[in-house]
Design a protein around this motif. Structure first.
Motif, PDB file in Angstrom:
ATOM      1  N   MET A 114      -9.918   3.043   1.285  1.00  0.00           N
ATOM      2  CA  MET A 114      -8.992   3.399   1.878  1.00  0.00           C
ATOM      3  C   MET A 114      -8.174   4.060   2.021  1.00  0.00           C
ATOM      4  SD  MET A 114      -6.356   0.276   1.383  1.00  0.00           S
ATOM      5  CE  MET A 114      -4.772   0.927   2.690  1.00  0.00           C
ATOM      6  N   CYS A 168      -4.786   5.685  -0.354  1.00  0.00           N
ATOM      7  CA  CYS A 168      -4.247   4.809   0.183  1.00  0.00           C
ATOM      8  C   CYS A 168      -3.272   5.183  -1.441  1.00  0.00           C
ATOM      9  CB  CYS A 168      -4.453   2.800  -0.582  1.00  0.00           C
ATOM     10  SG  CYS A 168      -3.416   2.297  -1.023  1.00  0.00           S
ATOM     11  N   GLU A 207      -0.783   3.245  -3.941  1.00  0.00           N
ATOM     12  CA  GLU A 207      -0.807   1.968  -4.727  1.00  0.00           C
ATOM     13  C   GLU A 207      -1.754   1.239  -4.540  1.00  0.00           C
ATOM     14  OE1 GLU A 207       3.105   0.912  -4.614  1.00  0.00           O
ATOM     15  OE2 GLU A 207       1.924   0.063  -6.685  1.00  0.00           O
ATOM     16  N   HIS A 264      -8.999  -0.354  -3.147  1.00  0.00           N
ATOM     17  CA  HIS A 264      -7.852   0.330  -2.866  1.00  0.00           C
ATOM     18  C   HIS A 264      -8.229   1.846  -2.856  1.00  0.00           C
ATOM     19  CE1 HIS A 264      -4.589   2.752  -4.555  1.00  0.00           C
ATOM     20  NE2 HIS A 264      -4.752   3.230  -5.501  1.00  0.00           N
ATOM     21  N   HIS A 277       0.993  -1.326   0.019  1.00  0.00           N
ATOM     22  CA  HIS A 277      -0.135  -0.416  -0.284  1.00  0.00           C
ATOM     23  C   HIS A 277       0.874   0.919  -0.026  1.00  0.00           C
ATOM     24  CE1 HIS A 277      -3.413  -2.730   1.111  1.00  0.00           C
ATOM     25  NE2 HIS A 277      -2.518  -3.175   2.203  1.00  0.00           N
ATOM     26  N   CYS A 320      -3.671  -1.800  -4.871  1.00  0.00           N
ATOM     27  CA  CYS A 320      -3.469  -2.869  -3.633  1.00  0.00           C
ATOM     28  C   CYS A 320      -4.498  -4.213  -3.348  1.00  0.00           C
ATOM     29  CB  CYS A 320      -3.008  -2.231  -2.254  1.00  0.00           C
ATOM     30  SG  CYS A 320      -4.861  -1.885  -2.184  1.00  0.00           S
TER      31      CYS A 320
HETATM   32 CU   LIG Z   1      -4.134   0.354  -0.201  1.00  0.00          CU
END
Ligand SMILES: [Cu+2]
Length: 305
Positions: free
Chosen positions: A262, A251, A253, A259, A216, A255
């Motif tokens: 978050m 976040c 990246e 994604h 992340h 993920c």
């Molecule tokens: Cu993430």
């Protein structure tokens, strides 16, 4: 240059003027549309509709990033205008009509040295403040518990963040996105969370981050921080928020499927408020120091053998 060439020059200049007039009209139109939309140039702690630049800075690092960005922007504008001027000169003065018999020049030592060295000098001028800023970002300031500096650990999980405060009783809590619109209470959708990360204002905050299962990234635009949270590894960054308020990040990246859901919300409060919050949080998020289940299982299985 014959009389025909002269006419060509005038014609070329007229066309150029026309292009300029159209460009100016376009710029005015776009400006008017943006102004009419009530454009907010920079969001405070969160993006705003029609935003053009960065979100407002809330840390010295972000102040420096914005200054550096503006500095490089000026250089880019100067270079673009210079190239535009060269192009226009060539179009007007050296088109086939204005300049029917071109010269056969192929080399010019002075010019070639200049167009090699000047870009090098420009790059060095950009590199010096760039590296200075990079070192400033990456060097964690000396953390002092007496001065009230705080270390927090942010663990990226699929798909939320877990924050712990190792210096303040080592309590830990999860921070999940607010999904129910009724629970938003004026906070921005897709950015609001149930438990915000709370930090004191004007203190150095060190962020240690890791990933629980995939990579992340912990990023808060107003603070000028973005760092990967990698499983099995600790990365660190720092910020010093100079204004109270709520600052949102995400976040950064890719993920997994959630994604985008978050977010990171950091609430910056006064030192007194922070102390009060820590007292409450230690009770609210209290946890027993139980031996992890895996260790117990190992002990049991070896004992039965
Ligand atoms: Cu993430």
């Amino acid at each position: 240059m014959g009389p025909g060439g002269h006419d060509g020059f005038i014609e070329g200049a007229m066309t150029t003027m026309l292009v300029f007039k159209r460009l100016a009209a376009l710029a005015v139109t776009i400006g008017a549309i943006l102004a009419g939309a009530g454009i907010a140039l920079a969001g405070d702690g969160q993006p705003s509709p029609w935003q053009l630049g960065f979100q407002q800075s809330a840390t010295p690092v972000m102040d420096n990033i914005i200054t550096f960005h503006t500095f490089v922007l000026y250089i880019i504008i100067a270079i673009s205008l210079f190239v535009l001027a060269l192009l226009l000169t060539i179009m007007v003065r050296f088109n086939a009509r204005a300049n029917p018999t071109p010269s056969r020049t192929t080399h010019n030592t002075l010019l070639e040295v200049a167009w090699t060295l000047i870009p090098v000098v420009i790059l060095v001028i950009i590199a010096i403040p760039s590296f200075r800023l990079l070192f400033y970002q990456l060097t964690i300031p000396a953390m002092s518990a007496e001065a009230g500096d705080v270390t927090i650990k942010a663990t990226g999980k699929q798909w939320f963040w877990t924050y712990s405060y190792p210096d303040h009783g080592n309590f830990e809590f999860d921070s999940l996105i607010v999904r129910d619109p009724a629970q938003l209470k004026g906070r921005p959708r897709l950015l609001a969370v149930d438990n915000e990360l709370v930090v004191p204002v004007n203190k150095n905050v060190r962020v240690i981050t890791t990933g629980a299962e995939v990579i992340h990234a912990f990023a808060v635009p107003s603070f000028g921080i973005k760092i990967d949270s990698i499983p099995g590894r600790l990365n660190e960054t720092w910020f010093k928020a100079t204004r109270e308020g709520i600052y949102y990040g995400q976040c950064s990246e890719l993920c997994g499927k959630d994604h985008a859901f978050m977010p990171i919300a950091v609430r910056v409060v006064s030192e007194d408020e922070f102390k009060k919050w820590v007292e409450g949080a230690r009770k609210r998020f209290a946890r027993e120091d139980v031996t992890p289940a895996t260790t117990v299982a190992t002990v049991e299985s070896s004992a039965t053998r």
